[in-house]
Design an enzyme around this catalytic site. Structure first.
Site, PDB file in Angstrom:
ATOM      1  N   LYS A  15       0.844  -1.203   0.000  1.00  0.00           N
ATOM      2  CA  LYS A  15       0.000   0.000   0.000  1.00  0.00           C
ATOM      3  C   LYS A  15       0.876   1.250   0.000  1.00  0.00           C
ATOM      4  O   LYS A  15       0.584   2.228  -0.700  1.00  0.00           O
ATOM      5  CB  LYS A  15      -0.923  -0.007   1.229  1.00  0.00           C
ATOM      6  CG  LYS A  15      -2.033  -1.046   1.163  1.00  0.00           C
ATOM      7  CD  LYS A  15      -2.750  -1.220   2.507  1.00  0.00           C
ATOM      8  CE  LYS A  15      -3.777  -2.347   2.440  1.00  0.00           C
ATOM      9  NZ  LYS A  15      -4.454  -2.596   3.734  1.00  0.00           N
ATOM     10  N   GLN A  55      -4.009  -1.270   9.959  1.00  0.00           N
ATOM     11  CA  GLN A  55      -4.067  -2.613   9.374  1.00  0.00           C
ATOM     12  C   GLN A  55      -4.646  -3.600  10.386  1.00  0.00           C
ATOM     13  O   GLN A  55      -4.212  -3.654  11.534  1.00  0.00           O
ATOM     14  CB  GLN A  55      -2.650  -3.039   8.921  1.00  0.00           C
ATOM     15  CG  GLN A  55      -2.608  -4.345   8.140  1.00  0.00           C
ATOM     16  CD  GLN A  55      -3.320  -4.281   6.794  1.00  0.00           C
ATOM     17  OE1 GLN A  55      -3.433  -3.249   6.161  1.00  0.00           O
ATOM     18  NE2 GLN A  55      -3.828  -5.420   6.354  1.00  0.00           N
ATOM     19  N   ASP A 110     -10.582   3.357   4.742  1.00  0.00           N
ATOM     20  CA  ASP A 110     -10.992   1.951   4.691  1.00  0.00           C
ATOM     21  C   ASP A 110     -12.512   1.822   4.670  1.00  0.00           C
ATOM     22  O   ASP A 110     -13.043   0.746   4.375  1.00  0.00           O
ATOM     23  CB  ASP A 110     -10.480   1.209   5.935  1.00  0.00           C
ATOM     24  CG  ASP A 110      -9.222   0.400   5.668  1.00  0.00           C
ATOM     25  OD1 ASP A 110      -9.082  -0.119   4.548  1.00  0.00           O
ATOM     26  OD2 ASP A 110      -8.394   0.287   6.588  1.00  0.00           O
TER      27      ASP A 110
HETATM   28  N1  GUN Z   1      -6.952  -6.488   6.834  1.00  0.00           N
HETATM   29  C1  GUN Z   1      -7.427  -7.233   5.805  1.00  0.00           C
HETATM   30  N2  GUN Z   1      -8.005  -6.434   4.886  1.00  0.00           N
HETATM   31  C2  GUN Z   1      -7.892  -5.172   5.330  1.00  0.00           C
HETATM   32  C3  GUN Z   1      -8.288  -3.920   4.805  1.00  0.00           C
HETATM   33  O1  GUN Z   1      -8.889  -3.797   3.740  1.00  0.00           O
HETATM   34  N3  GUN Z   1      -7.976  -2.837   5.573  1.00  0.00           N
HETATM   35  C4  GUN Z   1      -7.344  -2.947   6.758  1.00  0.00           C
HETATM   36  N4  GUN Z   1      -7.094  -1.828   7.440  1.00  0.00           N
HETATM   37  N5  GUN Z   1      -6.954  -4.089   7.268  1.00  0.00           N
HETATM   38  C5  GUN Z   1      -7.235  -5.195   6.559  1.00  0.00           C
END
Ligand code: GUN
Length: 292
Positions: free
Chosen positions: A52, A96, A119
């Site tokens: 990311k 995350q 998110d």
């Molecule tokens: N863990 C698995 N998928 C995601 C996501 O799309 N965003 C975040 N912040 N954590 C995750």
């Protein structure tokens, strides 16, 4: 049979974002910024966050990763989020998931200012999504809708069957596609582990979305001839023939299901790259809202 190329669509979206960012930056408006907070040593999380951050740099955004040990207290994490809530250099805040057990995920998500919740996990944004208002959509569901749009898959009046009811994928994609809107307006069924006969539901799907987290769970016999199949799974399965000792597979038995589907997303290079592209898009929109 068409193999949906998430990598290609994501690359096009990234190129558009890059052009937009470069234009705004040249006008002296600055660039969007994303901070990712990574707690602990989960290997998959580390890879996701790194990718990311790289995506951000590639499109001309500012990116910063805040790494913390798994012994961080909930209070400290909430304070860190609040620091970025008030830091105007960063338009998006991503924590995350999953977090260590001693930290309450719900409280953490609620701490992020909804305007920076790229998110789309904050209950305020979830509520807006359910009502049908414009808001940040969670990245994976947003990416799925973009793919359906790009490949001109008719959704209006079609039966979408979602397998899985997570807050990250199942629930939001069902709520997005049921809206009385363009690229939606579907009849949606959500089924999950409590269903007595999942195949009874999946066989009725014009569009089948598999988000259960079980490798190759959806078999050919569970899919209607001509269905569009979207595979959200990213599962690591042991494979001694691979250098890493594992391979990554989806929730769909790709080889079998491609014999009956009209379109299918592969794993990798299907939904995954779209999730990442949508995070950039959300961050870009958070930035646009700020500079307006
Ligand atoms: N863990 C698995 N998928 C995601 C996501 O799309 N965003 C975040 N912040 N954590 C995750």
């Amino acid at each position: 049979m068409t193999i949906i190329d998430g990598q290609k669509v994501a690359a096009e979206i990234k190129a558009e974002l890059k052009a937009g960012i470069s234009r705004l930056s040249a006008e002296g408006k600055g660039v969007p910024g994303l901070v990712a907070i990574l707690v602990g040593e989960n290997p998959a999380s580390k890879i996701y966050v790194k990718s990311k951050a790289n995506d951000c740099l590639e499109t001309g955004m500012r990116s910063h990763v805040e790494k913390r040990g798994s012994d961080i207290s909930e209070e400290e994490l909430l304070d860190l989020i609040d620091y970025y809530n008030h830091n105007s250099e960063y338009d998006g805040i991503l924590v995350q998931l999953p977090l260590p057990k001693h930290i309450n995920e719900d409280r953490v998500i609620k701490k992020i200012r909804p305007e920076k919740d790229v998110d789309g996990f904050h209950p305020f944004n979830v509520g807006e999504l359910v009502i049908g208002n414009e808001t940040f959509f969670p990245c994976t569901p947003a990416g799925i809708q973009e793919l359906l749009k790009y490949y001109k898959v008719q959704t209006s009046g079609k039966h979408v069957v979602v397998v899985g009811r997570s807050n990250i994928v199942g629930k939001p994609i069902a709520n997005i596609l049921v809206q009385k809107k363009e690229f939606a307006n579907a009849v949606v069924t959500v089924c999950h582990s409590a269903a007595k006969d999942i195949a009874y539901y999946t066989r009725q799907a014009d569009i089948l979305i598999a988000a259960i987290g079980q490798p190759e769970f959806i078999k050919k016999e569970m899919v209607k001839e001509g269905a569009v199949v979207i595979d959200v799974g990213i599962n690591r399965v042991e494979d001694k023939t691979k250098e890493k000792g594992y391979r990554v597979t989806g929730d769909v038995d790709f080889a079998g299901v491609s014999e009956v589907a009209s379109m299918i997303t592969p794993v990798p290079k299907g939904v995954g790259p779209m999730t990442r592209a949508m995070l950039l898009k959300n961050t870009y929109h958070a930035f646009l809202r700020k500079i307006k």
